[in-house]
Design a protein around this motif. Structure first.
Motif, PDB file in Angstrom:
ATOM      1  N   ALA A  84       0.831  -1.212   0.000  1.00 18.94           N
ATOM      2  CA  ALA A  84       0.000   0.000   0.000  1.00 18.94           C
ATOM      3  C   ALA A  84       0.863   1.257   0.000  1.00 18.94           C
ATOM      4  O   ALA A  84       0.553   2.238  -0.686  1.00 18.94           O
ATOM      5  CB  ALA A  84      -0.940  -0.004   1.209  1.00 18.94           C
ATOM      6  N   LYS A  85       1.962   1.233   0.741  1.00 17.10           N
ATOM      7  CA  LYS A  85       2.888   2.371   0.785  1.00 17.10           C
ATOM      8  C   LYS A  85       3.428   2.691  -0.614  1.00 17.10           C
ATOM      9  O   LYS A  85       3.442   3.839  -1.054  1.00 17.10           O
ATOM     10  CB  LYS A  85       4.038   2.077   1.748  1.00 17.10           C
ATOM     11  N   ALA A  86       3.856   1.655  -1.322  1.00 14.32           N
ATOM     12  CA  ALA A  86       4.398   1.851  -2.669  1.00 14.32           C
ATOM     13  C   ALA A  86       3.323   2.369  -3.622  1.00 14.32           C
ATOM     14  O   ALA A  86       3.579   3.266  -4.431  1.00 14.32           O
ATOM     15  CB  ALA A  86       4.989   0.545  -3.195  1.00 14.32           C
ATOM     16  N   MET A  87       2.119   1.825  -3.518  1.00 15.06           N
ATOM     17  CA  MET A  87       1.035   2.265  -4.401  1.00 15.06           C
ATOM     18  C   MET A  87       0.641   3.711  -4.104  1.00 15.06           C
ATOM     19  O   MET A  87       0.316   4.477  -5.008  1.00 15.06           O
ATOM     20  CB  MET A  87      -0.183   1.349  -4.275  1.00 15.06           C
ATOM     21  N   ARG A  88       0.705   4.117  -2.846  1.00 21.11           N
ATOM     22  CA  ARG A  88       0.408   5.505  -2.473  1.00 21.11           C
ATOM     23  C   ARG A  88       1.439   6.447  -3.071  1.00 21.11           C
ATOM     24  O   ARG A  88       1.109   7.517  -3.562  1.00 21.11           O
ATOM     25  CB  ARG A  88       0.329   5.631  -0.954  1.00 21.11           C
ATOM     26  N   VAL A  89       2.708   6.063  -3.051  1.00 22.82           N
ATOM     27  CA  VAL A  89       3.761   6.897  -3.650  1.00 22.82           C
ATOM     28  C   VAL A  89       3.453   7.131  -5.124  1.00 22.82           C
ATOM     29  O   VAL A  89       3.515   8.266  -5.612  1.00 22.82           O
ATOM     30  CB  VAL A  89       5.157   6.240  -3.487  1.00 22.82           C
ATOM     31  N   ASN A 130      11.140   7.375  -1.403  1.00 21.52           N
ATOM     32  CA  ASN A 130      10.237   7.016  -0.316  1.00 21.52           C
ATOM     33  C   ASN A 130      10.586   5.678   0.329  1.00 21.52           C
ATOM     34  O   ASN A 130       9.755   5.043   0.972  1.00 21.52           O
ATOM     35  CB  ASN A 130       8.797   7.015  -0.824  1.00 21.52           C
ATOM     36  N   GLY A 131      11.828   5.261   0.131  1.00 17.73           N
ATOM     37  CA  GLY A 131      12.340   4.087   0.822  1.00 17.73           C
ATOM     38  C   GLY A 131      11.950   2.742   0.242  1.00 17.73           C
ATOM     39  O   GLY A 131      12.127   1.710   0.893  1.00 17.73           O
ATOM     40  N   ILE A 132      11.443   2.719  -0.984  1.00 20.41           N
ATOM     41  CA  ILE A 132      11.081   1.466  -1.637  1.00 20.41           C
ATOM     42  C   ILE A 132      12.293   0.967  -2.412  1.00 20.41           C
ATOM     43  O   ILE A 132      12.903   1.714  -3.175  1.00 20.41           O
ATOM     44  CB  ILE A 132       9.885   1.637  -2.599  1.00 20.41           C
ATOM     45  N   THR A 133      12.648  -0.280  -2.229  1.00 15.72           N
ATOM     46  CA  THR A 133      13.792  -0.867  -2.916  1.00 15.72           C
ATOM     47  C   THR A 133      13.428  -1.184  -4.359  1.00 15.72           C
ATOM     48  O   THR A 133      12.431  -1.845  -4.619  1.00 15.72           O
ATOM     49  CB  THR A 133      14.233  -2.168  -2.212  1.00 15.72           C
ATOM     50  N   ILE A 134      14.246  -0.712  -5.274  1.00 16.40           N
ATOM     51  CA  ILE A 134      14.108  -1.052  -6.687  1.00 16.40           C
ATOM     52  C   ILE A 134      15.228  -2.035  -7.008  1.00 16.40           C
ATOM     53  O   ILE A 134      16.396  -1.766  -6.740  1.00 16.40           O
ATOM     54  CB  ILE A 134      14.206   0.199  -7.591  1.00 16.40           C
ATOM     55  N   LEU A 135      14.849  -3.160  -7.554  1.00 15.15           N
ATOM     56  CA  LEU A 135      15.813  -4.216  -7.821  1.00 15.15           C
ATOM     57  C   LEU A 135      16.407  -4.105  -9.216  1.00 15.15           C
ATOM     58  O   LEU A 135      15.718  -3.712 -10.158  1.00 15.15           O
ATOM     59  CB  LEU A 135      15.131  -5.580  -7.669  1.00 15.15           C
ATOM     60  N   SER A 136      17.639  -4.492  -9.327  1.00 15.82           N
ATOM     61  CA  SER A 136      18.302  -4.518 -10.632  1.00 15.82           C
ATOM     62  C   SER A 136      17.911  -5.794 -11.366  1.00 15.82           C
ATOM     63  O   SER A 136      17.397  -6.748 -10.775  1.00 15.82           O
ATOM     64  CB  SER A 136      19.819  -4.475 -10.455  1.00 15.82           C
ATOM     65  N   ALA A 137      18.207  -5.810 -12.643  1.00 19.21           N
ATOM     66  CA  ALA A 137      17.953  -7.005 -13.435  1.00 19.21           C
ATOM     67  C   ALA A 137      18.697  -8.197 -12.852  1.00 19.21           C
ATOM     68  O   ALA A 137      18.135  -9.285 -12.691  1.00 19.21           O
ATOM     69  CB  ALA A 137      18.375  -6.762 -14.889  1.00 19.21           C
TER      70      ALA A 137
END
Length: 143
Positions: A84-89, A130-137
């Motif tokens: 929900a946090k990520a979707m709110r961002v 906003n502190g969400i981890t984005i992963l590399s390939a």
């Protein structure tokens, strides 16, 4: 940071998914995530694999219609409210989500979410801020 997703146009007939997965297995391609959206006549199979280039070659050699699409992979804690946090961002930044699919890794205590959005670069920046981890390939392909 984006990863490559394979999209395969699939006739909706018995045995078709077996043929596709066998072609990938023969090419030593490991599936990381899968989603299918279908109608009565056809579907779009979406795959995240460890070797996208080899997968595309194998699927095309099997006579399939295949395309590569850039998508985002998020790693979020496997706890209520994290998604929900990520979707709110994204919503607060007017970034539209076209589609999503996810899988959970109990080993890592994370949920991994694959998403296609209408502004990938901005989405990655806003999520990271906003502190969400984005992963590399590599992180996704090596799971």
């Amino acid at each position: 940071m984006q990863i490559q997703q394979i999209s395969v146009f699939v006739e909706n007939k018995s045995g078709r998914l077996a043929e596709i997965t066998e072609a990938l297995a023969a090419a030593n391609v490991d599936i990381r995530a899968v989603s299918i959206a279908d109608t009565s006549d056809f579907g779009i199979l979406r795959l995240i694999v460890n070797k996208p280039k080899e997968a595309v070659e194998a699927l095309k050699a099997a006579g399939l219609t295949v395309s590569l699409t850039s998508v985002i992979a998020m790693g979020i804690d496997d706890h209520p409210g994290e998604f929900a946090k990520a979707m709110r961002v994204l919503a607060d930044n007017q970034i539209g989500v076209e589609y999503i699919y996810a899988f959970v890794s109990r080993e890592h205590g994370k949920a991994f979410v694959i998403l296609r959005v209408d502004d990938s670069e901005r989405a990655v920046n806003m999520l990271r801020e906003n502190g969400i981890t984005i992963l590399s390939a590599e992180e996704i392909y090596d799971l």
